[in-house]
Design a protein around this motif. Sequence first.
Motif, PDB file in Angstrom:
ATOM      1  N   PHE A   1       0.879  -1.144  -0.098  1.00  7.76           N
ATOM      2  CA  PHE A   1       0.020  -0.019  -0.114  1.00  7.76           C
ATOM      3  C   PHE A   1       0.929   1.380   0.036  1.00  7.76           C
ATOM      4  O   PHE A   1       1.824   1.221   0.690  1.00  7.76           O
ATOM      5  N   SER A   2       0.552   2.211  -0.712  1.00  7.90           N
ATOM      6  CA  SER A   2       1.281   3.299  -0.561  1.00  7.90           C
ATOM      7  C   SER A   2       1.230   4.142   0.660  1.00  7.90           C
ATOM      8  O   SER A   2       2.242   4.970   1.006  1.00  7.90           O
ATOM      9  N   GLN A   3       0.027   4.224   1.558  1.00  6.62           N
ATOM     10  CA  GLN A   3       0.039   4.718   2.605  1.00  6.62           C
ATOM     11  C   GLN A   3      -1.374   4.000   3.698  1.00  6.62           C
ATOM     12  O   GLN A   3      -1.867   3.402   2.758  1.00  6.62           O
ATOM     13  N   TRP A   4      -1.011   4.150   4.732  1.00  4.20           N
ATOM     14  CA  TRP A   4      -2.044   3.843   5.619  1.00  4.20           C
ATOM     15  C   TRP A   4      -3.411   4.969   5.340  1.00  4.20           C
ATOM     16  O   TRP A   4      -3.294   5.988   5.206  1.00  4.20           O
ATOM     17  N   PRO A   5      -4.693   4.103   5.508  1.00  2.00           N
ATOM     18  CA  PRO A   5      -5.626   4.780   5.406  1.00  2.00           C
ATOM     19  C   PRO A   5      -5.677   5.907   6.735  1.00  2.00           C
ATOM     20  O   PRO A   5      -5.435   5.358   7.672  1.00  2.00           O
ATOM     21  N   GLU A   6      -6.151   7.063   6.606  1.00  2.00           N
ATOM     22  CA  GLU A   6      -6.166   7.888   8.025  1.00  2.00           C
ATOM     23  C   GLU A   6      -7.212   7.439   8.815  1.00  2.00           C
ATOM     24  O   GLU A   6      -7.189   7.372   9.966  1.00  2.00           O
ATOM     25  N   ASP A   7      -8.379   6.696   8.206  1.00  2.15           N
ATOM     26  CA  ASP A   7      -9.356   6.344   9.248  1.00  2.15           C
ATOM     27  C   ASP A   7      -8.877   4.980   9.903  1.00  2.15           C
ATOM     28  O   ASP A   7      -8.661   3.826   9.109  1.00  2.15           O
ATOM     29  N   VAL A   8      -9.024   4.975  11.435  1.00  4.77           N
ATOM     30  CA  VAL A   8      -8.530   3.907  11.940  1.00  4.77           C
ATOM     31  C   VAL A   8      -9.308   2.715  11.710  1.00  4.77           C
ATOM     32  O   VAL A   8      -8.896   1.611  11.349  1.00  4.77           O
ATOM     33  N   GLU A   9     -10.616   2.761  11.537  1.00  2.00           N
ATOM     34  CA  GLU A   9     -11.551   1.455  11.309  1.00  2.00           C
ATOM     35  C   GLU A   9     -11.244   0.975   9.611  1.00  2.00           C
ATOM     36  O   GLU A   9     -11.228  -0.252   9.675  1.00  2.00           O
ATOM     37  N   VAL A  10     -10.974   1.920   8.703  1.00  2.00           N
ATOM     38  CA  VAL A  10     -10.569   1.460   7.483  1.00  2.00           C
ATOM     39  C   VAL A  10      -9.094   0.597   7.668  1.00  2.00           C
ATOM     40  O   VAL A  10      -8.798  -0.549   6.978  1.00  2.00           O
ATOM     41  N   MET A  11      -8.512   1.363   8.185  1.00  2.00           N
ATOM     42  CA  MET A  11      -6.971   0.565   8.604  1.00  2.00           C
ATOM     43  C   MET A  11      -7.079  -0.698   9.097  1.00  2.00           C
ATOM     44  O   MET A  11      -6.476  -1.927   8.872  1.00  2.00           O
ATOM     45  N   LYS A  12      -8.363  -1.050  10.046  1.00  2.00           N
ATOM     46  CA  LYS A  12      -8.303  -2.372  10.751  1.00  2.00           C
ATOM     47  C   LYS A  12      -8.907  -3.324   9.751  1.00  2.00           C
ATOM     48  O   LYS A  12      -8.676  -4.597   9.954  1.00  2.00           O
ATOM     49  N   ASP A  13      -9.731  -2.775   8.732  1.00  2.00           N
ATOM     50  CA  ASP A  13     -10.121  -3.840   7.717  1.00  2.00           C
ATOM     51  C   ASP A  13      -9.028  -4.304   6.902  1.00  2.00           C
ATOM     52  O   ASP A  13      -8.963  -5.168   6.348  1.00  2.00           O
ATOM     53  N   VAL A  14      -8.108  -3.065   6.364  1.00  2.00           N
ATOM     54  CA  VAL A  14      -6.896  -3.825   5.697  1.00  2.00           C
ATOM     55  C   VAL A  14      -6.094  -4.765   6.656  1.00  2.00           C
ATOM     56  O   VAL A  14      -5.582  -5.998   6.081  1.00  2.00           O
ATOM     57  N   LEU A  15      -6.060  -4.556   7.999  1.00  2.00           N
ATOM     58  CA  LEU A  15      -5.130  -5.185   8.793  1.00  2.00           C
ATOM     59  C   LEU A  15      -5.802  -6.839   8.798  1.00  2.00           C
ATOM     60  O   LEU A  15      -5.267  -7.543   8.907  1.00  2.00           O
ATOM     61  N   LYS A  16      -7.165  -6.648   8.976  1.00  2.00           N
ATOM     62  CA  LYS A  16      -7.859  -7.997   9.148  1.00  2.00           C
ATOM     63  C   LYS A  16      -7.580  -8.896   8.033  1.00  2.00           C
ATOM     64  O   LYS A  16      -7.406 -10.151   8.185  1.00  2.00           O
ATOM     65  N   SER A  17      -7.857  -8.484   6.979  1.00  2.04           N
ATOM     66  CA  SER A  17      -7.495  -9.053   5.652  1.00  2.04           C
ATOM     67  C   SER A  17      -5.969  -9.855   5.687  1.00  2.04           C
ATOM     68  O   SER A  17      -5.938 -11.024   5.606  1.00  2.04           O
ATOM     69  N   PHE A  18      -4.989  -8.874   6.015  1.00  6.72           N
ATOM     70  CA  PHE A  18      -3.661  -9.404   6.045  1.00  6.72           C
ATOM     71  C   PHE A  18      -3.580 -10.351   7.130  1.00  6.72           C
ATOM     72  O   PHE A  18      -3.062 -11.616   7.093  1.00  6.72           O
ATOM     73  N   ILE A  19      -4.037 -10.065   8.356  1.00  7.80           N
ATOM     74  CA  ILE A  19      -3.565 -10.769   9.454  1.00  7.80           C
ATOM     75  C   ILE A  19      -4.451 -12.127   9.760  1.00  7.80           C
ATOM     76  O   ILE A  19      -3.881 -13.405   9.672  1.00  7.80           O
ATOM     77  N   PHE A  20      -5.669 -12.160   9.092  1.00 10.03           N
ATOM     78  CA  PHE A  20      -6.495 -13.435   9.530  1.00 10.03           C
ATOM     79  C   PHE A  20      -6.617 -14.123   8.217  1.00 10.03           C
ATOM     80  O   PHE A  20      -6.606 -15.578   8.074  1.00 10.03           O
ATOM     81  N   ASP A  21      -6.473 -13.563   6.936  1.00  7.36           N
ATOM     82  CA  ASP A  21      -6.504 -14.206   5.607  1.00  7.36           C
ATOM     83  C   ASP A  21      -4.823 -14.708   5.195  1.00  7.36           C
ATOM     84  O   ASP A  21      -4.763 -15.764   4.936  1.00  7.36           O
ATOM     85  N   ASP A  22      -4.230 -13.870   5.168  1.00  6.17           N
ATOM     86  CA  ASP A  22      -2.792 -14.220   4.759  1.00  6.17           C
ATOM     87  C   ASP A  22      -1.871 -14.767   5.694  1.00  6.17           C
ATOM     88  O   ASP A  22      -1.311 -15.725   5.301  1.00  6.17           O
ATOM     89  N   CYS A  23      -2.038 -14.273   7.038  1.00  6.13           N
ATOM     90  CA  CYS A  23      -1.096 -14.867   7.980  1.00  6.13           C
ATOM     91  C   CYS A  23      -1.759 -16.324   8.787  1.00  6.13           C
ATOM     92  O   CYS A  23      -0.907 -16.605   9.518  1.00  6.13           O
ATOM     93  N   GLN A  24      -3.160 -16.395   8.585  1.00  5.45           N
ATOM     94  CA  GLN A  24      -3.797 -17.222   9.278  1.00  5.45           C
ATOM     95  C   GLN A  24      -3.510 -17.208  10.765  1.00  5.45           C
ATOM     96  O   GLN A  24      -3.350 -18.306  11.544  1.00  5.45           O
ATOM     97  N   VAL A  25      -3.631 -16.088  11.413  1.00  9.33           N
ATOM     98  CA  VAL A  25      -3.245 -15.737  12.903  1.00  9.33           C
ATOM     99  C   VAL A  25      -4.781 -16.050  13.647  1.00  9.33           C
ATOM    100  O   VAL A  25      -5.822 -15.691  13.121  1.00  9.33           O
ATOM    101  N   ILE A  26      -4.430 -16.659  14.889  1.00  7.48           N
ATOM    102  CA  ILE A  26      -5.729 -16.755  15.594  1.00  7.48           C
ATOM    103  C   ILE A  26      -5.726 -15.656  16.523  1.00  7.48           C
ATOM    104  O   ILE A  26      -4.544 -15.160  17.292  1.00  7.48           O
TER     105      ILE A  26
END
Length: 165
Positions: free
Chosen positions: A93-118
Motif C-alpha cells: 500500500f502506498s500509505q495507511w488509510p487515515e481512518d482507523v476503522e478502514v486501517m483495521k479492515d486492511v489489517l484484518k485481511s492481512f492478519i487473518f487471511d494471509d497470515c492465518q493468525v488466531i
Amino acid sequence: MKQDTIVILDLGNCENTILARAIRELGVYSEIYPHDTTIEALNAIGNVKGVIINGGPNNIVDDQPISVNSELLETNYPILAVDYESATGLKTFSQWPEDVEVMKDVLKSFIFDDCQVIANWNMKNFVADQVELILRQVGDRKVLLALSGGVDSSSSCSIINKSYW
C-alpha cells in the motif's frame, strides 16, 4: 500459551504505536522492531505469523534511505509493505488509510487471511505468559527490581509480584 505475533518493522513511520494498538485491538499480539532486524532475530521471537514493513517520511538516515534486510523479503512469512518502494512482489500500500476503522479492515485481511493468525491475545494471556517466562528464568532465586514509579518499572514489579504469589 504463546500468542501469535505480527512484527512491525519501523522504516520511519511516526505512527507505529497506533498500528500496533490497532492490531492488538483485533486480539492479535504485535511488536515493533527496527528496520535492520535480521532473519535470525525474527525467528528467535517465536510464533511470528507475519511482518508489516511500515515505511514513512522519516526513512532517511545520514542522507541515505533505510531499508530492511533483503533476506527478510525472501522468507516464508507473509509480508505487508506500506510506503516502502523497495517492496517488489509483496502485498503493498502506498500509505495507511487515515481512518482507523478502514486501517483495521486492511489489517484484518492481512492478519487473518494471509497470515492465518488466531486472535488469542489479551492482557490476561499476556500477563500469564510473562509470569511463566519469569518463573522459568528466575526459578527459586530472588529478584531485585529498581522501581522508579514509571509505567514500565511499575508494570514489571506487578508482574514479578504475580510470579511469586
